[in-house]
Motif scaffolding. Structure first.
Motif, PDB file in Angstrom:
ATOM      1  N   GLY A 161      -6.287   0.209  -3.049  1.00 33.58           N
ATOM      2  CA  GLY A 161      -6.392   0.037  -1.704  1.00 33.58           C
ATOM      3  C   GLY A 161      -5.712  -0.991  -0.957  1.00 33.58           C
ATOM      4  N   SER A 218       3.594  -4.716   4.255  1.00 34.12           N
ATOM      5  CA  SER A 218       2.134  -4.654   4.961  1.00 34.12           C
ATOM      6  C   SER A 218       2.168  -3.477   5.707  1.00 34.12           C
ATOM      7  N   ASP A 261      -5.353  -8.513  -3.960  1.00 34.33           N
ATOM      8  CA  ASP A 261      -6.358  -9.163  -4.798  1.00 34.33           C
ATOM      9  C   ASP A 261      -6.749  -8.404  -6.008  1.00 34.33           C
ATOM     10  N   GLU A 262      -5.950  -7.919  -6.687  1.00 39.75           N
ATOM     11  CA  GLU A 262      -6.273  -7.182  -7.940  1.00 39.75           C
ATOM     12  C   GLU A 262      -5.566  -7.412  -9.073  1.00 39.75           C
ATOM     13  N   THR A 305      -9.342   3.196   1.900  1.00 39.34           N
ATOM     14  CA  THR A 305      -9.009   2.358   0.600  1.00 39.34           C
ATOM     15  C   THR A 305      -9.910   2.789  -0.531  1.00 39.34           C
ATOM     16  N   ASN A 345      -4.991  -3.788  -1.670  1.00 40.43           N
ATOM     17  CA  ASN A 345      -5.538  -5.128  -1.733  1.00 40.43           C
ATOM     18  C   ASN A 345      -4.752  -5.557  -2.856  1.00 40.43           C
ATOM     19  N   PRO A 357       0.987  -1.144   0.068  1.00 34.72           N
ATOM     20  CA  PRO A 357      -0.042   0.112   0.070  1.00 34.72           C
ATOM     21  C   PRO A 357       0.888   1.262   0.070  1.00 34.72           C
ATOM     22  N   ASP A 386      -7.076   6.821  -1.682  1.00 35.35           N
ATOM     23  CA  ASP A 386      -6.070   5.805  -1.958  1.00 35.35           C
ATOM     24  C   ASP A 386      -5.145   6.310  -3.089  1.00 35.35           C
TER      25      ASP A 386
END
Ligand SMILES: Nc1ncnc2c1ncn2[C@@H]1O[C@H](COP(=O)(O)OP(=O)(O)OP(=O)(O)O)[C@@H](O)[C@H]1O
Ligand SMILES: [Mg+2]
Lengths: 595, 436
Positions: free
Chosen positions: A397, A419, A401-402, B300, A399, A238, B305
């Protein structure tokens, strides 16, 4: 030369009506207000060619003239690439600044290489020799390297050397040799040639499996999730988790010949740090300035998007050129997500059917093809060269999982996942030790790292439990495990990038320190209370951190190590048998005394 | 004299299409209708078909209305006459002052050559400990305040603007509530800063397209002053409204959305603005302080973001305080080594202890037994929040550092702070002993 006229403009995409033949990925120039703007053909439909303009498209009008060049988007190769700062299209930025001032003026394209500089050339081939693409005709010294002047990669057939100049000073555009093919066609060769960026250079004998560790001097990487020369890895994380800082320290300390930094769609300020500091920083390996073995390709976020897409290809092509000389190159791309977004923007303008999160359906194959250009190769002269690619990923985000993260994970050999939890806790580098993985062998015997990883894993479980049942509800044994895992984290996984000593830990020191750490891990203790255990580990940690901050083999280093061992003995009641056996496998000096 | 076209072929959202020749991408036009006139910008061309985005919106535009092309892109007048003035998103006066049309400069100009930038080196003091001590603001930094709506982000911006040592302030308001706009004006007036401020304000009731222009126009003016050697602070509130305007227009243009309806180029669009922050070698600088409200307090969400990925850190405003966690100034390390010898170490130590306080608080809430150490932390946390985090605290950095030591000494013994012995010898207050 084919010509055309603009019929439509949509953002940075221009539609051109063409009179004549056009080639996919051909470069063309759009005339606009007295400037010629570089563009690339990205789709052809009948008489219409759709092109992405590598510049701001403001001011282009319907009817404007377009000239096609019949050349694919290419870079110029030759001596003098090192220490350069280029934009995504290989425009040298400092020279551009000297000519245009503060701002990037569009339509100004300067020669990427100094055409006036004289290079002392030493021939390596002689008349009558048979040569082919990538073979050395001679060398010139470039910084610390012997730069091979090679047969241009386009010549895939065997050629005969007809003539070659004697040793002496030449400029890159001077003819240094003449080659001929079977039919008697003659080809004059200079010290420079161009190569299309989207076509991999494959003038090597064979590809080899990457197994030799590429030492970054970052403990968590080299010991637990190593990378290999010729391998690939990615760093998703991130925003603010430390991707760029991690790449910056890697670019300084990694054990390679040449580092190519592709600043792709990120902040200009970050490049400026490298740009201003590298010319002043000495390279501990060579004693010369770091900049002399670095190339920066910089297409930052406010520079035109189409050139951003080109920038990673420019970078990899330069890497391939130097690999062909038997050198080891590390390409750091920050961030590959911005490159993927550039693809997405163009795909949207082309009105292609969108895939997940509007990325084009071919995203995965484009990413795979890019990382495939890394690799360890055996050259035709039996030497080896390698390109290692490390790319950051900036997932929406945070995440993973993209599409970009997932497509990248499918092709890389190591995954360094950052992280948010660790970066928030200021635990740098914020690489997650349990979720990250690597397929490459590391510096330390695998049995040792597995043992340590197991403690990390079980210690983490104990810590999770403790959050539920409290410290009172945790057994002393679990508590000790938890303290040991925290200990690994704070003295080994975390590393202070801003500390002069701790920032870079060479192989020998890493092995040495790991053995000391391991001695602690396999120790059994007779603590009576948790309070006592915690107190002990706090003290031990403090000493270990001081130890990490002392120069290798200095008096302080030895003194702290002796202190650590003596302190350990005060509470140590024995050791785990299996651990003891592994410690012997870790080899090195006798475990009692480092001096 | 440019030709006038009087046949509008299509009207969709804020975009109209006319048949015209000789038009250039990005060119400006005037659309005159029964309800007045508005500027419009060419955003797409195909043969004779010209699509224009109408700044005042397409409401009330009729197919018979007239469009006159101006032959140049969007521009703004740039001179010292701007100071103290208030304009709307397309550069028209909002105060009763005269229209300015001298020295027109293009907006949304090219990027700065990275080779012409210098490494930022000057701290901007704000007298807010959570900023100066823990997340120093640096000249030429681009930094948003992440905030839930309802938090006092505009007062925070106004206060920083007044206390920061900069030459000029440029306020870009996007979707600003009228009250907030008045608040800014009054606060800066009271603080005597109005004559070194320029306002470009789009309020919530103004046409949406004008919202899009605000950052570009504000930054073009800022760039002009910075090139003259001035230190300029640009305040942008609220960039989420700007992003929402982008979204609205992308959807009318039938672009494929990428994430929650936002266009795929949201990152590039935001970056093009934020990257205008710069320290020119040999001239002035632009520092950008923005506000990004987070829908549903969700970091997010695509706007915070993408903003996080572009900016150099963020101030996380929550419950009326700048949170120590989540806030991060990425440039702080460039300046906080030059302030006072104890700055960095004290910052690290106090934050680590505050994190430990949060853990103890959690343990307490779960009903676990409190140790002596927990009790010390609980005491510390309360004092820290009151004397460091509270936004009403207004003291210079040095006073904040001194106070930091006092707070530590009132709660802990020296070794518990994990600070190096030499610092402890020099700064540990002698009167108080350990914990009491
Ligand atoms: N190894 C480190 N040691 C100390 N501080 C660090 C380290 N890594 C990161 N940081 C801190 O975190 C900040 C952000 O790091 P960085 O710029 O590398 O993040 P990033 O992951 O590249 O973020 P983005 O995706 O927004 O570019 C740095 O400015 C620094 O303050
Ligand atoms: Mg980064």
């Amino acid at each position: 030369m084919t010509k055309g006229r603009v019929v439509g403009i949509n953002g940075n995409m221009v539609t051109v009506e063409v009179a004549g033949d056009v080639t996919m990925n051909e470069v063309a120039y759009v005339s606009c207000a007295g400037k010629k703007l570089k563009s690339e053909v990205i789709r052809i439909r009948g008489r219409l060619a759709e092109m992405q303009v590598f510049e701001m498209s403001r001011g282009i009008g319907v009817g404007d003239e377009v000239e096609f060049t019949a050349e694919l988007l290419s870079v110029r190769l030759g001596p003098g690439l090192l220490a350069q700062v280029y934009d995504g299209l290989q425009n040298p930025l400092p020279e551009l600044a000297a000519q245009c001032g503060f701002f990037l003026e569009r339509g100004v394209y300067l020669s990427p290489l100094d055409e006036k500089k004289e290079w002392p050339f030493t021939p390596a081939a002689k008349p009558g020799d048979t040569v082919t693409a990538g073979d050395a005709l001679g060398t010139v010294p470039e910084g610390i390297f012997s730069h091979r002047i090679m047969v241009p990669f386009q010549f895939r057939e065997p050629l005969r050397v007809e003539r070659i100049v004697p040793a002496g000073s030449y400029r890159i555009l001077d003819t240094i040799a003449e080659l001929s093919d079977e039919k008697g066609n003659r080809f004059p060769v200079t010290m420079t040639f161009t190569w299309p960026v989207k076509r991999p250079v494959t003038c090597y004998r064979e590809r080899l499996r990457p197994i030799e560790p590429l030492v970054t001097q970052i403990r968590i990487i080299d010991t637990f999730i190593p990378i290999a020369r010729g391998g690939t890895y990615c760093i998703p994380g991130p925003f603010g988790a430390g991707k760029t800082v991690l790449q910056q320290v890697t670019s300084r300390n990694a054990d390679v010949d040449i580092v190519i930094i592709a600043a792709c769609g990120e902040r200009a300020g970050e490049v400026v740090e490298t740009l201003r500091e590298f010319p002043k920083l000495a390279d501990p390996r060579t004693g010369r300035m770091l900049m002399e073995r670095t190339i920066i390709i910089c297409n930052t976020s406010s520079m035109p998007v189409a050139a951003r897409e080109a920038s990673v290809y420019t970078a990899i092509t330069l890497a391939e050129y130097y690999r062909q000389m038997g050198l080891h190159i590390l390409l750091l791309a920050d961030s590959t997500s911005r490159w993927a977004q550039a693809l997405r923007e163009m795909s949207g303008r082309l009105e292609e059917i969108p895939g997940e999160e509007a990325f084009p359906a071919y995203l995965e194959s484009v990413i795979a093809a890019f990382y495939e250009r890394a690799g360890l190769v055996r050259l035709r002269d039996k030497g080896t060269g390698s390109i290692t690619i490390g790319g950051t990923v900036s997932p929406a985000g945070g995440n993973f999982d993209e599409p970009v993260t997932q497509s990248t994970l499918k092709v890389v050999g190591a995954f360094h996942g950052l992280s948010r939890e660790r970066s928030d806790a200021r635990k740098y580098p914020a690489i997650h030790p349990l979720e990250s993985w690597s397929k490459y062998p590391g510096l330390i015997h695998a049995a040792g790292t597995e043992y340590a990883r197991d403690i990390l894993f079980r210690g983490n479980e104990a810590s999770q439990m403790m959050k539920v049942v409290g410290e009172e509800g945790t057994s002393l044994e679990d508590y000790e495990l938890y303290l040991k895992s925290e200990f690994i984290d704070s003295v080994y996984l975390q590393q202070d990038s801003y500390d002069p000593v701790d920032a870079a830990v060479p192989t020998e020191r890493q092995r040495h320190v790991f053995r000391l750490l391991f001695t602690v891990l396999i120790s059994r203790f007779d603590f009576h209370t948790k309070e006592m255990a915690r107190f002990f580990f706090n003290q031990l940690r403090q000493k270990f951190l001081d130890y990490n901050g002392s120069p290798w083999r200095s008096d302080d280093f030895t003194r702290y190590e002796d202190e650590i061992r003596a302190f350990l003995e005060t509470k140590r009641s024995g050791e785990d048998e299996e651990g003891g056996r592994i410690l012997k496998q870790l080899g090195g000096e006798s475990e009692g005394n480092p001096s | 004299m440019k030709k006038i076209y009087s046949r509008i072929e299509a009207i969709a959202g804020n975009v109209i299409t006319v048949h015209a020749g000789g038009v250039r991408n990005g060119e400006l036009a005037v659309v005159r209708s029964a309800h007045g006139s508005s500027l419009a910008e060419v955003i797409r061309l195909y043969e004779q078909k010209v699509s224009l985005q109408v700044f005042a919106g397409s409401r009330g535009i009729s197919t018979g209305d007239r469009v006159r092309f101006l032959g140049h892109p969007m521009r703004v007048s740039f001179s010292a006459d701007l100071l103290g003035r208030i304009f709307d998103g397309s550069g028209r006066p909002r105060d009763r002052g005269p229209e300015l049309d001298e020295n027109m400069i293009e907006i949304g100009g090219p990027a700065v050559n990275p080779a012409q930038r210098i490494i930022p080196r000057n701290m901007i003091r704000t007298n807010i400990p959570m900023i100066d001590l823990f997340n120093s603001l640096v000249e030429s930094q681009k930094l948003p305040v992440f905030s839930v709506s309802g938090e006092p982000y505009n007062p925070l911006l106004a206060r920083i603007a007044l206390q920061a040592e900069v030459d000029l302030i440029i306020l870009g308001g996007m979707g600003l509530k009228h009250d907030d706009y008045l608040y800014f004006r009054e606060t800066l007036e009271k603080g005597g800063a109005l004559n070194r401020t320029v306002f470009f304000v789009h309020t919530a009731s103004d046409p949406i397209v004008e919202c899009l222009l605000v950052p570009d126009i504000a930054l073009a003016v800022a760039e002009g002053f910075a090139l003259q050697g001035r230190k300029v602070l640009v305040l942008l509130s609220d960039m989420t409204n700007f992003a929402d305007a982008l979204k609205e227009i992308a959807i009318t243009m039938e672009q494929v959305p990428s994430n929650r309806g936002y266009p795929g180029d949201l990152y590039s669009q935001l970056a093009a603005r934020y990257e205008k922050a710069v320290d020119f070698s040999g001239a002035g600088s632009i520092t950008i302080l923005g506000v990004t409200t987070m829908p549903g307090d969700d970091v997010t969400h695509p706007v915070p973001d993408n903003t996080g990925y572009i900016t150099e850190g963020q101030y996380y405003l929550k419950n009326g305080r700048i949170e120590p966690f989540g806030s991060l100034s990425r440039l702080k390390q460039l300046v906080n080594s030059k302030t006072r010898a104890d700055h960095r170490a004290l910052m690290d130590s106090m934050i680590t202890l505050y994190a430990a306080f949060k853990e103890s608080l959690e343990k307490k809430a779960m009903g676990f037994k409190m140790t002596d150490w927990d009790r010390k932390l609980l005491k510390y946390g309360v004092i820290f929040e009151r004397e460091m985090m509270d936004l009403s605290v207004n003291i210079p950095l040095e006073a904040a550092l001194d106070n930091g030591w006092r707070i530590l000494a009132s709660c802990f013994s020296p070794e518990e702070t994990r600070l190096r012995s030499e610092l402890l010898r020099k700064y540990w207050p002698s009167r108080e002993g350990g914990a009491d």
